[in-house]
Motif scaffolding. Structure first.
Motif, PDB file in Angstrom:
ATOM      1  N   TYR A  34       8.433  -1.401   5.817  1.00  0.00           N
ATOM      2  CA  TYR A  34       8.116  -0.267   4.955  1.00  0.00           C
ATOM      3  C   TYR A  34       7.097   0.656   5.587  1.00  0.00           C
ATOM      4  O   TYR A  34       6.470   1.431   4.897  1.00  0.00           O
ATOM      5  CB  TYR A  34       7.594  -0.800   3.621  1.00  0.00           C
ATOM      6  N   LYS A  36       5.829   3.854   7.793  1.00  0.00           N
ATOM      7  CA  LYS A  36       6.386   5.190   7.853  1.00  0.00           C
ATOM      8  C   LYS A  36       7.365   5.281   9.013  1.00  0.00           C
ATOM      9  O   LYS A  36       7.145   4.682  10.060  1.00  0.00           O
ATOM     10  CB  LYS A  36       5.257   6.205   8.025  1.00  0.00           C
TER      11      LYS A  36
ATOM     12  N   ARG B 131       2.828  -0.612  -1.177  1.00  0.00           N
ATOM     13  CA  ARG B 131       3.066   0.268  -0.025  1.00  0.00           C
ATOM     14  C   ARG B 131       2.260   1.543  -0.127  1.00  0.00           C
ATOM     15  O   ARG B 131       1.654   1.994   0.836  1.00  0.00           O
ATOM     16  CB  ARG B 131       4.531   0.700  -0.007  1.00  0.00           C
ATOM     17  N   ARG B 135      -0.464   2.895   2.569  1.00  0.00           N
ATOM     18  CA  ARG B 135      -0.262   4.163   3.261  1.00  0.00           C
ATOM     19  C   ARG B 135      -1.308   5.198   2.899  1.00  0.00           C
ATOM     20  O   ARG B 135      -1.302   6.289   3.452  1.00  0.00           O
ATOM     21  CB  ARG B 135       1.105   4.740   2.902  1.00  0.00           C
ATOM     22  N   ASP B 162      -2.294  -5.936   2.967  1.00  0.00           N
ATOM     23  CA  ASP B 162      -1.647  -5.363   1.785  1.00  0.00           C
ATOM     24  C   ASP B 162      -2.372  -5.778   0.512  1.00  0.00           C
ATOM     25  O   ASP B 162      -2.667  -6.954   0.308  1.00  0.00           O
ATOM     26  CB  ASP B 162      -0.193  -5.825   1.714  1.00  0.00           C
ATOM     27  N   TRP B 226      -3.607  -9.332   9.991  1.00  0.00           N
ATOM     28  CA  TRP B 226      -3.707  -8.887   8.609  1.00  0.00           C
ATOM     29  C   TRP B 226      -2.487  -9.396   7.855  1.00  0.00           C
ATOM     30  O   TRP B 226      -1.501  -9.821   8.459  1.00  0.00           O
ATOM     31  CB  TRP B 226      -3.819  -7.363   8.520  1.00  0.00           C
ATOM     32  N   VAL B 228       0.695  -9.018   5.359  1.00  0.00           N
ATOM     33  CA  VAL B 228       1.673  -8.024   4.947  1.00  0.00           C
ATOM     34  C   VAL B 228       2.686  -8.656   4.018  1.00  0.00           C
ATOM     35  O   VAL B 228       2.951  -9.858   4.071  1.00  0.00           O
ATOM     36  CB  VAL B 228       2.412  -7.399   6.150  1.00  0.00           C
ATOM     37  N   MET B 229       3.252  -7.802   3.176  1.00  0.00           N
ATOM     38  CA  MET B 229       4.352  -8.245   2.328  1.00  0.00           C
ATOM     39  C   MET B 229       5.582  -8.493   3.187  1.00  0.00           C
ATOM     40  O   MET B 229       5.736  -7.887   4.242  1.00  0.00           O
ATOM     41  CB  MET B 229       4.681  -7.158   1.306  1.00  0.00           C
TER      42      MET B 229
END
Lengths: 296, 358
Positions: A34, A36, B131, B135, B162, B226, B228-229
């Motif tokens: 996911y 960018k 997300r 971002r 996340d 890190w 993350v999903m």
């Protein structure tokens, strides 16, 4: 008539555009994540690793998962000294196909053969500086088909070139860019004279004189500096004119690997040399790429 | 007098119909995927005009407008992922031609398929919102800063872990709201909330650690990691497995409370990560427009496998299928030329295509 009609065959022409990769283990296409989507950006002027590589735009994030241009530059900076060694004609192409990949609809990876050639040519030099061939450049993961990047004039029959054995830390060019790149890749740099050089297994052991001046302290401590002994890794028999002359003063660079200090560069401290003098002057204001800035 | 009675009766019927319509709203927010890109999904007035949202969800929309773009994205993710996971099944997550009930009335019948869609929907909201946090698109949240320091394995926690707890909390607020509004004593809301939570658990139990080696020359002297999903495709695959092993339950009184327990007493009670359903599914064979079931007529099927779900006898509900030959033109022998273009040849192949009979 009815049975004849049921037996008739009908034909459909279907144009399927996606690539067919039967039997290939390498996966094409962007991974299902996911982040960018990659964007096409100009290769910046200060990404020195990839100047003159043959194309002018790159994908960001790149194929090494560097997400910002600052990260790309910082990580690419430590590879520039390897380019100066000219250990394989495909070095820049291999590195830049990953650090600054070409802008295509889907990622184009370097060919496995290109990677293996560069690895075989360059890993002995990297080993001399205490660096193993990194995991990010493992050749097995790159494709072997035609959908990959190879040297444009690829000669499958690679002839063994009769180069004389080199001492990577000793054959650095007396040029400002080269010295500064090696300075950044090294942990410390000192000005001193050589007291003794001795063979030790496959290495050469270099004992320095007591009188030293630090140009770059790095991770070195004062007590370590006093009795500093450097090793020329795998350099028992390679030619190194600097080590043969103990009367000269040298700029000596090194880094610590495990419990050993490795010699990564040695230049005669020659104030009559214009290039050397210019380098020393530039060194005062030169800033090496910092790692801490990339990750907050 | 008779006229007055008639008017009163009509009014009550109308109220009952409105209530029934309200009951059907559980996954109607998925209709956000049908809105045009230019249609706003935040702001007081636009929120009120989103027909797929329940009154409580309209309230969330007005109060947390900055998150609604992620919810729209989540609705698109649900439809795409559902159609991928069920592409070889009789019911393949086909959408209704129009309206706010995207998958049709199957979603209102307490079926296994409804269980999957509910779980996938709540997971999609959690993923899309998280997300947005990572971002930097959502201002109220960011990375999970609690993940810091040096791990027992020796790497440095850093980067942007996340912030799944934020996404999960929002998913609970938004997706569970229509169920809580119905009350927690009837079977359907309990089923939906259980499955919603199972969807969120599918993310939590599949979190991954990503690392970067950024020492000199790419070495791993300096390594940063890190959390993350998992990719949403993986979440979909996990929930599909849960779908295949779902438990049929029924509403049972336990003391002063009600709970969903297996219909078959021999089956162990479902875990929080399992999917549950209340009613058996239809066979999805024949066209049933009223329930949003297109049937399998005309579907492509697998002519070489009898046991696979997309095998012709299974998919076509019997021997009603036929084979045809098709000429397929595909790109092949692709080559990358320096620098920089890809050239392919056009290869023609004849393939045997099996389809269910009309």
């Amino acid at each position: 008539m009815k049975s004849l009609a049921s037996l008739s065959l009908w034909r459909i022409i279907i144009l399927i555009l996606p690539l067919v990769s039967l039997g290939q283990t390498f996966e094409y296409g962007w991974p299902d994540n996911y982040d960018k989507p990659p964007q096409c950006v100009d290769i910046p002027v200060d990404l020195r690793l990839c100047q003159g590589v043959g194309y002018h735009q790159m994908l960001l994030p790149n194929l090494l998962e560097h997400e910002s241009m600052a990260e790309v530059k910082q990580q690419a900076g430590s590879w520039v000294p390897l380019l100066h060694k000219n250990c394989d004609p495909g070095t820049q192409l291999l590195l830049c196909s990953l650090f600054a990949p070409v802008c295509m609809e889907r990622p184009i990876y370097p060919c496995r053969r290109l990677c293996e050639n560069v690895r075989d040519g360059c890993s002995p030099i990297m080993a001399a500086f205490g660096f193993p061939w990194p995991h990010i450049l493992t050749c097995d993961k790159f494709p072997q088909d035609d959908m990959c990047i190879n040297t444009p004039n690829d000669t499958s029959t690679s002839e063994p070139n009769g180069h004389p054995p080199v001492c990577p830390p000793c054959d650095n060019e007396m040029k400002m860019d080269v010295i500064l790149d090696h300075m950044c890749a090294s942990e410390f740099a000192i000005k001193t004279k050589i007291q003794e050089v001795k063979r030790e297994n496959m290495d050469r052991k270099v004992t320095l004189q007591k009188k030293k001046r630090t140009i770059k302290m790095g991770t070195l401590k004062k007590k370590d500096l006093k009795k500093l002994t450097l090793y020329l890794k795998n350099g028992a028999d390679c030619p190194c004119t600097q080590l043969d002359n103990t009367r000269n003063t040298y700029l000596i660079m090194g880094r610590k690997v495990d419990k050993q200090y490795l010699l990564t560069g040695i230049h005669k401290w020659d104030k009559s040399n214009r290039e050397f003098k210019k380098t020393m002057k530039k060194l005062k204001s030169h800033k090496c790429p910092a790692y801490e800035n990339v990750f907050k | 007098m008779p006229t007055v009675s008639s008017v009163t009766l009509t009014g009550r019927l109308l109220l009952l119909l409105l209530w029934a319509a309200h009951l059907a709203m559980a996954t109607n927010w998925l209709s956000l995927a049908r809105l045009s890109r230019s249609r706003p999904v935040s702001g007081a007035e636009p929120c009120g005009r989103l027909r797929g949202l329940s009154p409580g969800q309209v309230g969330v929309c007005r109060a947390r407008g900055e998150v609604m773009e992620s919810v729209r994205k989540a609705s698109e993710m649900v439809i795409e992922e559902c159609q991928h996971q069920f592409r070889n099944r009789r019911w393949n997550c086909s959408t209704t031609p129009r309206g706010i009930n995207v998958f049709g009335r199957v979603m209102n019948q307490g079926t296994r398929e409804a269980a999957f869609v509910h779980a996938l929907s709540s997971a999609a909201v959690a993923v899309a919102v998280t997300r947005g946090c990572s971002r930097g698109e959502l201002e109220r949240c960011g990375c999970d800063r609690k993940v810091r320091g040096v791990s027992p394995e020796g790497f440095q926690w850093s980067g942007c872990s996340d912030n799944l707890s934020y996404g999960v909390a929002f998913s609970q607020t938004f997706v569970d709201e229509p169920e809580r509004a119905k009350g927690m004593s009837s079977g359907r809301p309990l089923m939906n909330i259980h499955n919603n939570e199972a969807g969120r658990k599918a993310i939590l139990h599949n979190m991954q650690v990503e690392c970067k080696c950024h020492g000199v020359s790419g070495s791993c002297e300096l390594r940063t990691c890190w959390k993350v999903m998992p990719p949403f495709r993986r979440v979909g695959a996990v929930l599909k497995e849960r779908f295949d092993g779902a438990t049929e339950v029924r509403l049972t009184r336990v003391g002063s409370r009600t709970a969903l327990l297996p219909r078959d007493p021999q089956v162990k009670p479902p875990a929080t990560r399992d999917l549950v359903y209340l009613a058996p599914s239809p066979d999805f064979c024949r066209l049933d427009p009223d329930n949003g079931i297109p049937g399998t007529a005309g579907r492509r099927c697998n002519g070489t496998s009898r046991l696979a779900p997309d095998g012709c006898e299974l998919l076509c509900c019997g021997p009603g299928f036929r084979a045809g030959r098709a000429e397929v033109v595909q790109r092949c022998s692709c080559k990358f030329s320096w620098c920089c273009s890809v050239r392919c040849q056009q290869c023609k192949n004849t393939v045997l295509i099996h389809t269910c009979r009309e």
